[in-house]
Design an enzyme around this catalytic site. Sequence first.
Site, PDB file in Angstrom:
ATOM      1  N   LYS A  60       8.317  -0.138   5.520  1.00  0.00           N
ATOM      2  CA  LYS A  60       7.768   1.172   5.163  1.00  0.00           C
ATOM      3  C   LYS A  60       8.912   2.087   4.763  1.00  0.00           C
ATOM      4  CE  LYS A  60       4.319   4.540   6.302  1.00  0.00           C
ATOM      5  NZ  LYS A  60       3.048   4.703   7.002  1.00  0.00           N
ATOM      6  N   GLY A 105       0.819  -1.197   0.000  1.00  0.00           N
ATOM      7  CA  GLY A 105       0.000   0.000   0.000  1.00  0.00           C
ATOM      8  C   GLY A 105       0.854   1.249   0.000  1.00  0.00           C
ATOM      9  N   VAL A 144       4.560   0.946   1.455  1.00  0.00           N
ATOM     10  CA  VAL A 144       4.797  -0.227   2.283  1.00  0.00           C
ATOM     11  C   VAL A 144       4.958  -1.439   1.365  1.00  0.00           C
ATOM     12  CG1 VAL A 144       3.980  -1.614   4.227  1.00  0.00           C
ATOM     13  CG2 VAL A 144       3.336   0.800   4.056  1.00  0.00           C
ATOM     14  N   GLY A 146       0.315   8.940   2.963  1.00  0.00           N
ATOM     15  CA  GLY A 146       0.941  10.255   2.978  1.00  0.00           C
ATOM     16  C   GLY A 146       2.387  10.234   3.412  1.00  0.00           C
ATOM     17  N   ASP A 161      -1.975   9.489  15.986  1.00  0.00           N
ATOM     18  CA  ASP A 161      -2.700   9.237  14.739  1.00  0.00           C
ATOM     19  C   ASP A 161      -3.426   7.899  14.823  1.00  0.00           C
ATOM     20  OD1 ASP A 161      -3.624   9.825  12.202  1.00  0.00           O
ATOM     21  OD2 ASP A 161      -1.866   9.035  11.176  1.00  0.00           O
TER      22      ASP A 161
END
Length: 598
Positions: free
Chosen positions: A57, A36, A43, A39, A151
């Site tokens: 990542k 995926g 990954v 922002g 987050d």
Amino acid sequence: MSGQQSGPGGSAQVFQPLTGDDPTTIAGYRLAAKLGAGGMGKVYLSYTPGGRPVAIKVIRPEFGEDQEFRRRFAQEVQSAQRVQGLFTAPVIDADTDGAQPWLATAYVPGPSLADAVVAHGALPVEAVLLLIAGMAEALHVIHGAGIVHRDLKPSNVLLAADGPRVIDFGIAYAADATSLTGSGVTIGTPSFMAPEQAAGRKVTAATDIFALGQVAAYAATGSPAFGEGTSHGVLYRIVHEEPDLGGVPPRLTELVTRCLAKDPGARPSIPEIIALCQAANAETVLRRPEDWLPGPVAADITVRAAAPAPVQAPPPPTVAPSVGYTPTAPVRPAAAPPAAAAPPAAAAPPPGYGPAPAYQPPQPYRTPPPVAVPVPPAAHAHAYAPTPMPAYPGAPAPRPPQRGGRRGALAALAAALVFTVVGGGAAYVALKDDDKDKGQQAQGGGRSDNAGGGGQSSPEPSAKADPKPVDHKGINLTAGYHLTLSDDSLRPQQGEDGGYELSYDTGWYLDAESQGGQLVLLDPGQEGSLAACREDTRFTQNVYVNKLSKGRQVCVITGTGHLGLLTVQGFSPEDSPSKYITLDVTVWRNAIRPASGR
């Protein structure tokens, strides 16, 4: 801190093939697929040498160019590597100094909560209770490592067969102060922010509790508690309006309502959240069965468990090297070794990274052939004859060998035995004397035989004496105030966020804010001392007051080289207009090397 996000659907959508814009390896990890993008970066799926899948990542290059991001990213990765919880994805590797920063975590074969709700709708109440209880345990270990997630949202919660996994903790903090946040890059999701976060005030662990309540409402209803729309509209409602909880099941109402309190101090603690989940559960205890998720969501887990096999070898280079490289020819018994070895970089990743190279069986050992020593021609054989030397000082020169006869052979054997005994004894005496000299030096004699004879080395300088402790009794440290250990008169000063050595934050925790400053919460019954504070390495940036009781001790390590020992003596009464903690403080000034010189 992982970022394993992907869209819903079959395996073709979960494991996206690499394209021309994607690397094939990252620091030796061979990439198998793309999981995926977001922002912060992309990954990828890879594997450890033992075949365990990992998620890597890769941070966006724009962030890697920001030095403040790199500093914060390195700090958060170091903290995240201490997080070892059952409901988090552990960080197993990272590079914070390379051209493009990255980190690797254990791969979790499960959809995100956001994907599961979009594809299959809201979760049943029992699944939501187990989800929130697991997330609360994850926040407990994350906060214990001195990290605030900042987050926490449905896309950062993965649903595995044995429970949820909270990921991406700390990355938002690393990106929060970069120059990119003011140029169109949004860090954090507006629909799941807390009021203090939306208003630009200080973020604490209570901020994650507010987000946890929002995640619970979303999981139970399929919609954010403060609605959707433009970010400005959503943030205004979070700060000034009440959430829409009309669709929340009654068994979850108290849990969600308390977590979504506007005042951070009114939100429940993590133990209280787990107790609320237990009270709302239909069973006597919280148990997580294998089928804790609905069938369609469990089917998505099966799809993600079928990860593609790792690439066995990196693809060949598309451009020929420009340094005149030629492949190494097969080794033949009579062939000489090549003049120059092939460059190793393209052959395989460094040891310990990526899938293990193909196994090569060991070759049987072969005795090398004897080396032929050139012999002078016979015509010149008499030109050189070495003069025999005595076997040891004072020994008679050996006689020329006798031709034939048993007596000459016996004499030669006897001479060899004499040399062995005498020479071995001399070597033993020499080694014994050498060990004796070394022992004298180790015991402080400092004797050293130099080439000039009789020289002596100066003894090692003595260790610096421990500083004298300075005791300060009965200090009432009020929330929102700080202490500076170098002050002669240790008095609380107003301010909780300015690089202070020790502050009592209004988020109800003791905070070590100075550069290089750290805290250590000693175990109950463990006696605090200068030696204990120097030796203990269970470092954290903050200690929550609800973990403290009378008699508990906390070591304070400042970046300026001072050490402090806090002994809790009590807390402010319930009816007190101010919240404070009463401490006895012992200070050792200049007890360790400052942070800049460590």
